[in-house]
Design an enzyme around this catalytic site. Structure first.
Site, mmCIF file in Angstrom:
data_model
loop_
_atom_site.group_PDB
_atom_site.id
_atom_site.type_symbol
_atom_site.label_atom_id
_atom_site.label_comp_id
_atom_site.label_asym_id
_atom_site.label_seq_id
_atom_site.Cartn_x
_atom_site.Cartn_y
_atom_site.Cartn_z
ATOM 1 N N GLU A 86 70.779 48.906 37.238
ATOM 2 C CA GLU A 86 70.192 47.649 36.962
ATOM 3 C C GLU A 86 71.577 46.578 36.959
ATOM 4 O OE1 GLU A 86 67.861 46.780 33.434
ATOM 5 O OE2 GLU A 86 68.066 49.023 33.090
ATOM 6 N N CYS A 89 65.721 51.157 33.405
ATOM 7 C CA CYS A 89 66.439 52.392 32.897
ATOM 8 C C CYS A 89 66.095 53.379 33.548
ATOM 9 C CB CYS A 89 66.609 52.368 31.232
ATOM 10 S SG CYS A 89 67.122 50.718 30.593
ATOM 11 N N SER A 135 59.087 45.374 24.005
ATOM 12 C CA SER A 135 59.668 46.522 24.648
ATOM 13 C C SER A 135 59.559 47.992 23.768
ATOM 14 C CB SER A 135 61.088 46.410 24.978
ATOM 15 O OG SER A 135 61.974 46.476 24.004
ATOM 16 N N HIS A 186 65.556 58.407 26.553
ATOM 17 C CA HIS A 186 66.254 57.440 26.919
ATOM 18 C C HIS A 186 66.518 56.518 25.688
ATOM 19 C CE1 HIS A 186 67.639 53.532 28.166
ATOM 20 N NE2 HIS A 186 66.545 52.814 27.900
ATOM 21 N N ASN A 233 74.023 51.098 24.635
ATOM 22 C CA ASN A 233 73.058 51.479 25.686
ATOM 23 C C ASN A 233 73.819 51.244 27.077
ATOM 24 O OD1 ASN A 233 70.853 51.793 27.085
ATOM 25 N ND2 ASN A 233 69.779 49.633 26.285
ATOM 26 N N SER A 286 61.905 49.353 31.646
ATOM 27 C CA SER A 286 61.030 48.568 31.312
ATOM 28 C C SER A 286 60.460 48.136 32.630
ATOM 29 C CB SER A 286 61.932 47.310 30.764
ATOM 30 O OG SER A 286 62.233 47.699 29.381
HETATM 31 N N1 COA Z 1 70.248 47.233 6.278
HETATM 32 C C1 COA Z 1 69.613 48.352 6.728
HETATM 33 N N2 COA Z 1 68.778 48.105 7.680
HETATM 34 C C2 COA Z 1 68.416 46.892 7.945
HETATM 35 C C3 COA Z 1 69.118 45.794 7.233
HETATM 36 C C4 COA Z 1 70.038 45.977 6.216
HETATM 37 N N3 COA Z 1 70.898 45.136 5.687
HETATM 38 N N4 COA Z 1 68.755 44.555 7.718
HETATM 39 C C5 COA Z 1 67.691 44.724 8.697
HETATM 40 N N5 COA Z 1 67.628 46.220 8.511
HETATM 41 C C6 COA Z 1 66.579 46.952 9.695
HETATM 42 C C7 COA Z 1 65.259 46.415 9.596
HETATM 43 O O1 COA Z 1 64.490 46.682 8.316
HETATM 44 C C8 COA Z 1 64.777 46.895 10.924
HETATM 45 O O2 COA Z 1 64.323 48.224 10.869
HETATM 46 P P1 COA Z 1 62.809 48.809 10.999
HETATM 47 O O3 COA Z 1 62.372 48.368 12.431
HETATM 48 O O4 COA Z 1 62.750 50.119 10.823
HETATM 49 O O5 COA Z 1 61.902 47.898 10.152
HETATM 50 C C9 COA Z 1 66.099 46.852 11.804
HETATM 51 O O6 COA Z 1 67.232 46.832 10.887
HETATM 52 C C10 COA Z 1 66.096 45.720 12.805
HETATM 53 O O7 COA Z 1 65.614 44.572 12.251
HETATM 54 P P2 COA Z 1 64.919 43.498 13.068
HETATM 55 O O8 COA Z 1 64.976 42.280 11.834
HETATM 56 O O9 COA Z 1 63.742 43.983 13.545
HETATM 57 O O10 COA Z 1 66.073 43.260 13.936
HETATM 58 P P3 COA Z 1 65.956 42.062 15.395
HETATM 59 O O11 COA Z 1 64.657 41.552 15.212
HETATM 60 O O12 COA Z 1 67.112 41.248 15.077
HETATM 61 O O13 COA Z 1 66.307 42.911 16.443
HETATM 62 C C11 COA Z 1 65.478 44.343 18.177
HETATM 63 C C12 COA Z 1 65.605 44.069 16.712
HETATM 64 C C13 COA Z 1 64.867 45.667 18.544
HETATM 65 C C14 COA Z 1 64.325 43.300 18.589
HETATM 66 C C15 COA Z 1 66.452 43.973 19.058
HETATM 67 O O14 COA Z 1 67.704 44.688 18.730
HETATM 68 C C16 COA Z 1 66.455 44.289 20.364
HETATM 69 O O15 COA Z 1 66.126 43.355 21.205
HETATM 70 N N6 COA Z 1 66.855 45.223 21.127
HETATM 71 C C17 COA Z 1 67.085 45.625 22.474
HETATM 72 C C18 COA Z 1 65.757 46.156 22.791
HETATM 73 C C19 COA Z 1 65.826 46.932 23.890
HETATM 74 O O16 COA Z 1 66.793 47.464 24.464
HETATM 75 N N7 COA Z 1 64.581 46.971 24.791
HETATM 76 C C20 COA Z 1 64.790 47.679 25.957
HETATM 77 C C21 COA Z 1 64.034 49.025 25.805
HETATM 78 S S1 COA Z 1 64.113 49.939 27.306
#
Ligand code: COA
Length: 367
Positions: free
Chosen positions: A84, A116, A207, A241, A286, A316
């Protein structure tokens, strides 16, 4: 036309020359590093210097796979590249890679796109092409390669990375790819990159939901009314993945919950069969199409002939498929492991200020 034995005959891997520990990004964004390390399960982000791009990444993985195969370039009848990170809307990445390799002749050459999932599709198509007899015993070169870069400050930024995996599909010296796979697809806008835009638009939470649903549907189909825990036990490794390791953990736990396994059983299967395969993914970040296949390459190391690996592919949009691979006589050699080990040992470390500089050069190039 004659049916021929088919599978993965050789593997080549490549990671780019730079990497940044996620702690550096956490400092830059004012975030507790444990959010990235524990909350997402990430460790390092592979990065490309300005002069290094997807063609370099994909071509080097292909060179390494070819160098471990006992055939000649003239024996290749197909090159398919799943990516991609396309560099052109018309000219396939396969043409850029073929040019680097000097691959010319009676060859079917094309690029496969489904986020992916594209690398998995390319591999499946190559296997089907050979097994149908249409290949006339020629081999295929399959590459899955991507550079995952998000807008600065995007929640996906700590999950960035890059990497490439190449396979020569010929006789199954390393593994047979079972044709008995199970698919699930469902149109969604969870992650997409409109034409002309440099970075993906990601609805990270959506996602995650799509990915979990796809995993449940594919694993249910794989179990087909049998005891799902027993079906899982027959695999030496269960590879996913890996957008980031926590996503895999969440999906596998849901698969177990839906199947009615006890919490202890889920944890045992996860610790023994899923988590170990992500060792290299934590260091690559990733790599989209390559991500699953980096995990599979890790899991195939040292397997005895007949041992099996499950591979869950997700792209996706969304499309998914679970495949099984059966180790061949050369899986135990694991000669591809040295690719990752050397690349990791040699790569340069980027700190937060070097990352800022790197990103400004990427922005200039993309503008
Ligand atoms: N210590 C330990 N863990 C912590 C923390 C700390 N200080 N602060 C936050 N966390 C944890 C949260 O509890 C959460 O865990 P949980 O999901 O098990 O509850 C995790 O860290 C992520 O925190 P969150 O607030 O949900 O993060 P975010 O909203 O900033 O981002 C995603 C998370 C997934 C939305 C983001 O990383 C993303 O968009 N990733 C890409 C997604 C992707 O690749 N999609 C394609 C799929 S093929």
């Amino acid at each position: 036309m004659t049916r021929v034995e088919t599978g993965i005959a050789s593997i080549g891997l490549h990671l780019p020359p730079l990497a940044m520990p996620v702690e550096e990004l956490a400092a830059l964004r004012g975030v507790d590093p444990d959010k990235y390390l524990i909350g997402l399960g990430c460790s390092e982000i592979s990065l490309c210097p300005p002069e290094f791009g997807i063609v370099d990444l994909a071509s080097e993985a292909a060179r390494r796979a070819l160098s471990r195969w006992d055939g000649e370039l003239e024996d290749i009848g197909m090159i398919a590249v799943g990516t991609e990170t396309a560099v052109d809307m018309s000219r396939p990445l396969s043409a850029f890679v073929a040019e680097e390799l000097g691959l010319v002749g009676h060859i079917r050459s094309y690029e496969v796109k489904h986020a992916c999932y594209g690398g998995t599709l390319a591999l499946r198509q190559a296997c089907e092409w050979r097994m149908s007899g249409a290949a006339r015993d020629k081999a295929a070169l399959v590459v899955a390669a991507d550079i995952a870069l998000y807008e600065q400050g995007d929640p996906g930024e700590p999950t960035q990375g890059a990497g490439a995996v190449a396979f020569v599909v010929d006789r199954p010296e390393i593994a047979t790819v079972g044709l008995d796979s199970h698919t699930w697809s469902e149109p969604a806008f969870d992650f997409y990159r409109p034409v002309g835009e440099s970075y993906p638009r990601v609805d990270g939470k959506l996602s995650l939901e799509c990915y979990k649903k796809a995993a449940v549907e594919c694993f249910n189909a794989l179990a087909e009314g049998r005891n799902p825990a027993e079906v899982m036990e027959r695999f030496s490794a269960i590879c996913f993945h890996v957008p980031f390791p926590k996503m895999v953990r969440k999906a596998f736990h849901l698969v177990g919950e839906v199947a009615g396994w006890s919490a202890e059983k889920v944890q045992q299967l996860y610790s023994e069969k899923v988590e170990p395969s992500m060792l290299w993914n934590r260091l690559s970040g990733n790599s989209y199409t390559a991500s699953l296949w980096i995990a599979v390459a890790n899991a195939l190391q040292g397997l005895k002939p007949g041992e099996q690996v499950a591979a869950f592919s997700y792209g996706s949009g969304f499309g998914s498929e679970i495949l099984s691979l059966i180790a061949g006589p050369r899986a135990k050699d694991a000669d591809w492991a040295q690719d990752i080990e050397r690349d990791i040992a040699r790569r340069g470390r980027v700190d937060a200020s070097a990352y800022n500089l790197l990103r400004s050069s990427v922005r200039t190039a993309a503008a």
